[in-house]
Design a protein around this motif. Structure first.
Motif, short mmCIF file in Angstrom:
data_model
loop_
_atom_site.label_atom_id
_atom_site.label_comp_id
_atom_site.label_asym_id
_atom_site.label_seq_id
_atom_site.Cartn_x
_atom_site.Cartn_y
_atom_site.Cartn_z
N SER A 187 22.88 -13.79 39.88
CA SER A 187 23.60 -13.04 40.92
C SER A 187 24.42 -14.00 41.78
N VAL A 215 27.30 -11.13 42.92
CA VAL A 215 27.01 -9.71 42.72
C VAL A 215 25.50 -9.58 42.77
N TYR A 216 25.01 -8.76 43.68
CA TYR A 216 23.57 -8.75 43.91
C TYR A 216 22.92 -7.43 43.48
N ASP A 217 23.69 -6.66 42.70
CA ASP A 217 23.20 -5.37 42.20
C ASP A 217 22.91 -5.50 40.71
N LYS A 218 21.70 -5.16 40.34
CA LYS A 218 21.28 -5.39 38.96
C LYS A 218 22.13 -4.61 37.96
N GLN A 219 22.36 -3.34 38.23
CA GLN A 219 23.13 -2.52 37.28
C GLN A 219 24.55 -3.06 37.10
N LYS A 220 25.11 -3.50 38.21
CA LYS A 220 26.46 -4.06 38.15
C LYS A 220 26.47 -5.34 37.29
#
Lengths: 360, 360
Positions: free
Chosen positions: B267, B272-277
Motif C-alpha cells: 500500500s 493506496v490504502y484500500d485492499k480492493q483498490k
C-alpha cells in the motif's frame, strides 16, 4: 550473529576470522554456504577449495569468452577462497600447498586487470627472491608508496582491498611475501631480523621509476604490526609507520606452543619444528631497544577486544621518539577487522598526509 | 550460518534480505552488530538509524578535516544503513520518513566523489520530477547507458555497487526514483503504466550529451524485473533488456494483502490504502499481450530458490519475440542476491555485448 558451529575448532576459526575474511574479499555468501558445508575441522581446506574451484571455473569460462572483467573478478574470488582454505591449515601440507599455489596462480591471472593493475615484481634478498605486487594510482606521476608487511599466514594476495583504499588516496602500494610468507615460504622461513627484508624492498623501490621512494611508508596488520615498526626503527628511509593489531614483543608466543593448533601455525612460518628453538627465536623478537629508534610519524591503531593485549601496542607507541598518534577503537577485534570502516580510513589518511599524497 | 533471531519478523527479514543488504553496501560487521542490538521488530528502524548516524558523524568529522575519501565512504555507509532502516518499515512513517530523507542526504554528499562520480538529475514526468543519478565511465566518449529500474522499496541510492560493475564494463548508468519510489514517492505513488516513466527517462537521456541514448539498455531487479520488460515491450528505443527475480504478472499480490506486514509495503508504494483498490490495480499489472512485443535482446536470470516462482520469469522469457537468453541459477534466492558473483557478471556482459560497450 553467526550460529554456533558444532565443531569447536571450526566455530573458533569462523568467529575469530569472519570479519577479516570478508573485508579481504571473501564473498559473504561464500562464507555462509562454505561454512555450512564444513561439518568438522578436517573439511575446512577441502570445502574452501571447492568454493574456490567454482569461481576458478567461472573465471576460465569467461576468459575463454573474452569477458575480461568477469574473469578478473572471479579469479580474485577464487584466490581469496584458496587463501583462506590454507589459513590455519599448515598442519596438513598435502592440502595446504596445492591450495597455496592456486592462490598465487589465480591472483596472478586477475592482477594485470585490477583497477589499477597489480604488477608482479621479485625483490632479491639473500637467498630469496621475494614476490611482490606493485600498484600505482592512475594519472599520478611518481606517487608516494606504502609497503604493506603481512601478518602471520597473510600473503601479498590478501592485501588487495587494503591497497584499494590507499590507492584511492593517491598512494602507490607494494605488498610482498617476506621470509616465511606466501611464495617466499618455499624459499625459507621467517627470520628474527625481518627489517633486513624490508630494507631490501626499499633498495629495490629506490631503483624503479614508477614511485617516489623518498616518500615511503609502511603498514602492518597483526604480526605485520610488529614487523613494520621494527623495520621503521632500523631503516630511516621509512617516512611514516602505521600498524593495527600489533605487538611489542613475541615472547608470549611461548605460552601458545603447547596448543597443537597454534604450534602448527607458528612452526610453519619459521620452518622450525622444535619447541625450544621456537621459544628461543621468539625471545629475540622484541622491540626493546628498537622502539625508541622509531623517529618517523607513527600511527598505532588497536581494538579493545583484540586478543593482542592493548598494552603491547601501546608500549610500541609510547617508546617511539617521533610524532605519534594512538587510536584505541572501542569494540575493535584483532587488527580492528570488525571495524574496517574506521581503521582503514585512519591509516590511509595518516599515510596520505605524512607522505604528501596529492590526488589528481 | 546466521543464528536464529528470537523475534520471528526480525528473523524473517534478516534471513530474507541479508545477502541483498550486504551486496548493496551494508558492511558485514554493521549487519552483525546492528542485528544483535535489535531485540524486537520495533527496534529495527531505530537501531539501523543509530548505525547510520555513527557513519554520518564520522563522515562529517572527516569532511571537516578535508579527508574527502573517508567522508565519502562513510556517507555511503550511512546512506545504506538509513536505507535499510526504512526497508520493510513503511507501517511507521514517523520513523520511516526521516530515515528516507537521511538516505537521500547522505548519498548526495557522497555522490560527487564516487569513482566515477554520480551526478544528480531530475527527469520531468507528468507531475513528477524524478530524481536520478547518472554515472559515466571515465575516459569513454558517449558510452552506452543502462537505465536501472528499482524494485519494491528499492531506490536509486541502492544501486551503487550494481552500477560499479556496469561502469567497469564501459557502460554508463542512470538510476532513477520512479513513481512510488524513493524521493518520487513524496510526489506520488506507483502507476500501472510505469513504462511511461521509463520513456520519460529515455526522452531525457536523448537530450544529454554524456551518453549515447541510441545504445540504451535496462536492468530491473525484483519488481524492477516486471517494470523493465514492461518498459522494453512499450518503448523500442530500449535496445537490450535484462532482469533478475522478475515476474510476469502482479495479480498474485492479492494473496498477500491479508498479511499486515505485506499490506504495509504494498500500500505504501502505491499510496493506496484500500485492499480492493489494490487488488484491482494489481490485476492490471501483467505482461499479457505485452511480453510478445519485447523484440530487443533479452536476458532473464532467476534463482531456483526465489520466492517469485520460476515459471513467472520463464513466461516473460518464453513470450518475448527477440533474441533471448534464460539462465536459471541453482540455489539462487530472490534476485540471486546470494550469488552476486554470478548474476551480475552475466547481466553486465550481456548488456556490454548487446549495447556495444567499448572499454578504453
Amino acid at each position: 550473529m553467526l550460529a554456533k558451529h558444532p565443531d569447536p575448532t571450526v566455530d573458533h576459526v569462523l568467529k575469530t576470522w569472519a570479519p577479516r575474511m570478508i573485508v579481504q574479499g571473501i564473498d559473504y555468501n561464500d562464507f555462509m554456504t562454505t561454512s555450512t558445508r564444513i561439518r568438522t575441522w578436517d573439511d575446512w581446506c577441502r570445502e574452501w577449495c571447492a568454493t574456490a574451484a567454482g569461481h576458478e571455473e567461472f573465471a576460465r569460462e569467461n576468459e575463454a569468452k573474452g569477458n575480461r572483467q568477469s574473469a578478473t573478478e572471479a579469479y580474485f574470488l577464487a584466490s581469496m577462497a584458496y587463501h583462506f582454505a590454507c589459513n590455519n591449515f599448515p598442519h596438513d601440507l598435502e592440502q595446504y600447498i596445492p591450495a597455496a599455489k592456486k592462490r598465487v596462480e589465480c591472483y596472478a591471472r586477475a592482477a594485470p586487470y585490477l583497477d589499477p593493475p597489480a604488477e608482479r615484481h621479485e625483490v632479491p634478498f639473500e637467498n630469496f627472491r621475494m614476490a611482490a605486487y606493485l600498484r600505482v594510482p592512475l594519472g599520478i606521476k611518481r606517487p608516494p608508496v606504502v609497503v604493506i608487511i603481512s601478518g602471520l599466514e597473510s600473503t601479498k594476495e590478501e592485501a588487495r582491498t587494503m591497497e584499494d583504499g590507499l590507492l584511492r588516496r593517491a598512494l602507490a602500494t607494494f605488498t610482498f611475501d617476506g621470509p616465511g610468507q606466501g611464495e617466499s615460504w618455499f624459499q625459507g622461513g621467517m627470520i628474527v631480523e625481518f627489517e633486513r627484508a624490508t630494507s631490501a624492498v626499499i633498495d629495490y623501490l629506490e631503483k624503479i621509476s614508477q614511485v617516489d621512494a623518498n616518500r615511503l611508508g609502511v603498514f602492518g596488520p597483526s604480526l605485520g604490526g610488529y614487523l613494520a615498526p621494527r623495520s621503521a626503527a632500523c631503516d630511516d628511509r621509512i617516512k611514516a609507520c602505521t600498524f593495527a593489531g600489533g605487538m611489542y614483543d613475541r615472547s608470549r608466543v611461548r605460552d601458545r606452543l603447547d596448543d597443537p593448533f597454534e604450534f602448527a601455525r607458528i612452526s610453519h612460518i619459521w620452518k622450525v619444528y622444535d619447541k625450544q628453538k621456537l621459544v628461543e627465536l621468539h625471545s629475540r623478537c622484541t622491540l626493546e631497544g628498537l622502539a625508541p629508534k622509531i623517529r618517523c610519524p607513527l600511527l598505532v591503531v588497536h581494538g579493545t577486544k583484540d586478543f593482542v593485549p592493548v598494552e603491547q601496542a601501546k608500549r610500541t607507541h609510547d617508546e617511539a621518539s617521533g610524532p605519534k598518534e594512538w587510536v584505541l577503537l572501542e569494540g575493535g577485534n584483532h587488527v580492528c577487522n570488525n571495524m574496517p570502516f574506521r581503521y582503514r580510513p585512519l591509516i590511509g589518511d595518516f599515510l596520505a598526509k605524512h607522505l604528501g599524497a596529492r590526488p589528481v
